[in-house]
Motif scaffolding. Structure first.
Motif, PDB file in Angstrom:
ATOM      1  N   THR A  84      34.395  25.160  20.662  1.00 41.48           N
ATOM      2  CA  THR A  84      33.939  23.768  20.658  1.00 41.48           C
ATOM      3  C   THR A  84      32.651  23.618  21.450  1.00 41.48           C
ATOM      4  O   THR A  84      31.712  22.930  21.022  1.00 41.48           O
ATOM      5  CB  THR A  84      35.022  22.851  21.250  1.00 41.48           C
ATOM      6  OG1 THR A  84      36.238  23.004  20.511  1.00 41.48           O
ATOM      7  CG2 THR A  84      34.588  21.399  21.190  1.00 41.48           C
ATOM      8  N   ILE A  85      32.576  24.272  22.602  1.00 33.71           N
ATOM      9  CA  ILE A  85      31.363  24.190  23.433  1.00 33.71           C
ATOM     10  C   ILE A  85      30.171  24.820  22.725  1.00 33.71           C
ATOM     11  O   ILE A  85      29.080  24.231  22.646  1.00 33.71           O
ATOM     12  CB  ILE A  85      31.608  24.871  24.796  1.00 33.71           C
ATOM     13  CG1 ILE A  85      32.655  24.094  25.596  1.00 33.71           C
ATOM     14  CG2 ILE A  85      30.313  24.964  25.594  1.00 33.71           C
ATOM     15  CD1 ILE A  85      33.072  24.772  26.889  1.00 33.71           C
ATOM     16  N   VAL A  86      30.375  26.024  22.186  1.00 33.84           N
ATOM     17  CA  VAL A  86      29.279  26.720  21.497  1.00 33.84           C
ATOM     18  C   VAL A  86      28.832  25.946  20.265  1.00 33.84           C
ATOM     19  O   VAL A  86      27.626  25.783  20.017  1.00 33.84           O
ATOM     20  CB  VAL A  86      29.708  28.151  21.119  1.00 33.84           C
ATOM     21  CG1 VAL A  86      28.631  28.827  20.284  1.00 33.84           C
ATOM     22  CG2 VAL A  86      29.984  28.968  22.369  1.00 33.84           C
ATOM     23  N   CYS A  87      29.782  25.445  19.476  1.00 32.22           N
ATOM     24  CA  CYS A  87      29.444  24.673  18.271  1.00 32.22           C
ATOM     25  C   CYS A  87      28.695  23.399  18.623  1.00 32.22           C
ATOM     26  O   CYS A  87      27.764  22.995  17.909  1.00 32.22           O
ATOM     27  CB  CYS A  87      30.709  24.341  17.480  1.00 32.22           C
ATOM     28  SG  CYS A  87      31.484  25.748  16.678  1.00 32.22           S
ATOM     29  N   MET A 110      25.893  30.020   7.625  1.00 31.95           N
ATOM     30  CA  MET A 110      26.723  29.797   6.452  1.00 31.95           C
ATOM     31  C   MET A 110      26.929  31.071   5.645  1.00 31.95           C
ATOM     32  O   MET A 110      27.977  31.258   5.012  1.00 31.95           O
ATOM     33  CB  MET A 110      26.098  28.717   5.560  1.00 31.95           C
ATOM     34  CG  MET A 110      26.110  27.333   6.189  1.00 31.95           C
ATOM     35  SD  MET A 110      27.754  26.848   6.791  1.00 31.95           S
ATOM     36  CE  MET A 110      28.707  26.826   5.278  1.00 31.95           C
ATOM     37  N   MET A 111      25.958  31.974   5.657  1.00 27.97           N
ATOM     38  CA  MET A 111      26.118  33.231   4.922  1.00 27.97           C
ATOM     39  C   MET A 111      27.260  34.067   5.479  1.00 27.97           C
ATOM     40  O   MET A 111      27.897  34.826   4.742  1.00 27.97           O
ATOM     41  CB  MET A 111      24.808  34.025   4.983  1.00 27.97           C
ATOM     42  CG  MET A 111      23.715  33.517   4.056  1.00 27.97           C
ATOM     43  SD  MET A 111      22.216  34.518   4.198  1.00 27.97           S
ATOM     44  CE  MET A 111      22.856  36.141   3.737  1.00 27.97           C
ATOM     45  N   SER A 112      27.518  33.928   6.776  1.00 24.01           N
ATOM     46  CA  SER A 112      28.606  34.704   7.374  1.00 24.01           C
ATOM     47  C   SER A 112      29.958  34.347   6.783  1.00 24.01           C
ATOM     48  O   SER A 112      30.892  35.151   6.804  1.00 24.01           O
ATOM     49  CB  SER A 112      28.631  34.484   8.889  1.00 24.01           C
ATOM     50  OG  SER A 112      28.937  33.135   9.208  1.00 24.01           O
ATOM     51  N   GLY A 152      32.339  24.845  12.341  1.00 27.07           N
ATOM     52  CA  GLY A 152      32.233  23.899  13.450  1.00 27.07           C
ATOM     53  C   GLY A 152      30.826  23.403  13.652  1.00 27.07           C
ATOM     54  O   GLY A 152      30.595  22.209  13.885  1.00 27.07           O
ATOM     55  N   THR A 153      29.848  24.295  13.564  1.00 30.17           N
ATOM     56  CA  THR A 153      28.456  23.902  13.783  1.00 30.17           C
ATOM     57  C   THR A 153      27.968  22.956  12.704  1.00 30.17           C
ATOM     58  O   THR A 153      27.344  21.921  12.998  1.00 30.17           O
ATOM     59  CB  THR A 153      27.563  25.153  13.833  1.00 30.17           C
ATOM     60  OG1 THR A 153      27.980  26.002  14.904  1.00 30.17           O
ATOM     61  CG2 THR A 153      26.108  24.772  14.052  1.00 30.17           C
ATOM     62  N   TRP A 154      28.257  23.255  11.457  1.00 31.21           N
ATOM     63  CA  TRP A 154      27.784  22.388  10.379  1.00 31.21           C
ATOM     64  C   TRP A 154      28.496  21.040  10.380  1.00 31.21           C
ATOM     65  O   TRP A 154      27.902  20.013  10.063  1.00 31.21           O
ATOM     66  CB  TRP A 154      27.968  23.083   9.031  1.00 31.21           C
ATOM     67  CG  TRP A 154      26.807  23.982   8.710  1.00 31.21           C
ATOM     68  CD1 TRP A 154      26.662  25.295   9.033  1.00 31.21           C
ATOM     69  CD2 TRP A 154      25.608  23.609   8.030  1.00 31.21           C
ATOM     70  NE1 TRP A 154      25.459  25.770   8.593  1.00 31.21           N
ATOM     71  CE2 TRP A 154      24.783  24.764   7.966  1.00 31.21           C
ATOM     72  CE3 TRP A 154      25.153  22.421   7.465  1.00 31.21           C
ATOM     73  CZ2 TRP A 154      23.524  24.757   7.367  1.00 31.21           C
ATOM     74  CZ3 TRP A 154      23.898  22.417   6.854  1.00 31.21           C
ATOM     75  CH2 TRP A 154      23.101  23.571   6.808  1.00 31.21           C
ATOM     76  N   LEU A 156      29.691  19.461  13.090  1.00 32.02           N
ATOM     77  CA  LEU A 156      29.144  18.673  14.193  1.00 32.02           C
ATOM     78  C   LEU A 156      27.690  18.306  13.957  1.00 32.02           C
ATOM     79  O   LEU A 156      27.231  17.253  14.416  1.00 32.02           O
ATOM     80  CB  LEU A 156      29.286  19.446  15.505  1.00 32.02           C
ATOM     81  CG  LEU A 156      30.705  19.533  16.073  1.00 32.02           C
ATOM     82  CD1 LEU A 156      30.713  20.336  17.371  1.00 32.02           C
ATOM     83  CD2 LEU A 156      31.287  18.151  16.330  1.00 32.02           C
ATOM     84  N   LYS A 157      26.945  19.140  13.258  1.00 33.07           N
ATOM     85  CA  LYS A 157      25.550  18.794  12.954  1.00 33.07           C
ATOM     86  C   LYS A 157      25.482  17.523  12.118  1.00 33.07           C
ATOM     87  O   LYS A 157      24.669  16.625  12.373  1.00 33.07           O
ATOM     88  CB  LYS A 157      24.871  19.940  12.210  1.00 33.07           C
ATOM     89  CG  LYS A 157      23.408  19.631  11.854  1.00 33.07           C
ATOM     90  CD  LYS A 157      22.821  20.700  10.969  1.00 33.07           C
ATOM     91  CE  LYS A 157      21.387  20.324  10.589  1.00 33.07           C
ATOM     92  NZ  LYS A 157      21.328  19.040   9.827  1.00 33.07           N
ATOM     93  N   SER A 158      26.345  17.450  11.091  1.00 32.74           N
ATOM     94  CA  SER A 158      26.381  16.223  10.280  1.00 32.74           C
ATOM     95  C   SER A 158      26.762  15.021  11.130  1.00 32.74           C
ATOM     96  O   SER A 158      26.275  13.906  10.912  1.00 32.74           O
ATOM     97  CB  SER A 158      27.379  16.399   9.135  1.00 32.74           C
ATOM     98  OG  SER A 158      27.003  17.453   8.289  1.00 32.74           O
ATOM     99  N   TYR A 159      27.618  15.255  12.111  1.00 33.99           N
ATOM    100  CA  TYR A 159      28.039  14.186  13.021  1.00 33.99           C
ATOM    101  C   TYR A 159      26.869  13.743  13.892  1.00 33.99           C
ATOM    102  O   TYR A 159      26.608  12.550  14.064  1.00 33.99           O
ATOM    103  CB  TYR A 159      29.186  14.691  13.890  1.00 33.99           C
ATOM    104  CG  TYR A 159      30.132  13.617  14.362  1.00 33.99           C
ATOM    105  CD1 TYR A 159      29.822  12.813  15.451  1.00 33.99           C
ATOM    106  CD2 TYR A 159      31.350  13.395  13.723  1.00 33.99           C
ATOM    107  CE1 TYR A 159      30.682  11.839  15.895  1.00 33.99           C
ATOM    108  CE2 TYR A 159      32.224  12.416  14.162  1.00 33.99           C
ATOM    109  CZ  TYR A 159      31.888  11.644  15.241  1.00 33.99           C
ATOM    110  OH  TYR A 159      32.747  10.671  15.686  1.00 33.99           O
TER     111      TYR A 159
END
Length: 276
Positions: A84-87, A110-112, A152-154, A156-159
């Motif tokens: 959560t922190i890293v994301c 996303m490729m991962s 998680g990153t994508w 939260l990015k949209s958020y």
């Protein structure tokens, strides 16, 4: 306006019962097996024969199983917090900063997701072996963070994209630095989104079997999933009563987490899914 004909109603109920059977029948079968005495494990009665709590009593009083449970809680909560922190930091960086290579890194995230977990395990195993982390909890923690990071990153990015830049600019005018803006303004507003990622990371690590069996081989450090497999599944015989009872006990923490935090989970996902 669409009219529900008798044929549609018949199809709807047949479809609903069929899907419900696929979903709930295995669960009911597991509960039924967990409540059977060992001698009646393979009898065909369904909640009609002798029932006992002996299997559950054995599980909750078995020190080895409780150690596996404690290990799983430690790893799952730890990886969930770390992810959560890293994301949150990665998503905030992608959303509110513009720098060279930003889109490339986002694409690599996303490729991962396109690679199967078993394939990635090969490189992760070698990496953990080279760094001396193989066999430790850190091997699991880092692996689980890696798998939670793209989604998680994508999310939260949209958020974060929905937060007006004027809010951040106003804080900067008042003299707030980037860390103060993130911890005192941005992150408190996006708590539902961060909780949804924490739940996702917790459930992912709690249910994992492949990585927990491969990266940690010390019996005292095994998590619940791998510990149950190594304890109750054997070549000659399998104690299905203990296995089913242990599976029900293993499902309790995840159920509790989701029941109490589901409104944050749904709110976080729906808010992050719509770009305003």
């Amino acid at each position: 306006m669409f009219r529900k004909t008798p044929g549609f109603r018949v199809f709807f109920w047949i479809f609903t019962v069929t899907i419900g059977g696929f979903i709930f029948l295995p669960l009911l079968w597991m509960i039924n097996t967990a409540l059977k005495p060992a001698a009646e494990t393979f009898t065909l009665d369904f909640f009609t024969g002798t029932k006992t709590m002996e299997n559950f009593a054995h599980i909750v009083t078995d020190g080895k199983i409780m150690r596996y449970l404690r290990n799983s809680l430690l790893v799952s909560f730890g990886s969930s917090l770390m992810a959560t922190i890293v994301c949150a930091f990665a998503a905030y960086s992608f959303s509110k900063f513009r720098y060279r290579g930003r889109k490339l890194v986002m694409g690599l995230f996303m490729m991962s997701q396109a690679f199967p977990q078993a394939i990635l395990l090969l490189s992760i195993y070698v990496l953990m072996q080279k760094t001396g982390l193989l066999g430790s909890y850190w091997a699991l923690l880092i692996s689980y963070v890696v798998f939670t990071l793209p989604v998680g990153t994508w999310t939260l990015k949209s958020y974060f994209d929905q937060l007006p830049d004027s809010l951040i600019e106003s804080a900067r005018i008042d003299g707030a630095g980037n860390l103060k803006i993130m911890f005192q303004i941005v992150f408190p507003i996006t708590v539902p989104g961060m909780i949804s990622i924490a739940i996702y990371g917790f459930v992912w690590s709690w249910n994992d079997l492949l990585y927990s069996m491969t990266l940690v081989t010390d019996a005292t450090k095994r998590t619940l999933a791998s510990g149950l497999v190594m304890t109750f599944l054997g070549e000659a015989s399998t104690n299905w009563g203990y296995m089913m009872a242990a599976s029900i006990v293993a499902a309790i923490p995840v159920t509790i987490v989701f029941v109490f935090l589901q409104r944050y989970f749904i709110q976080g996902l729906t808010a992050g899914a719509v770009k305003g």
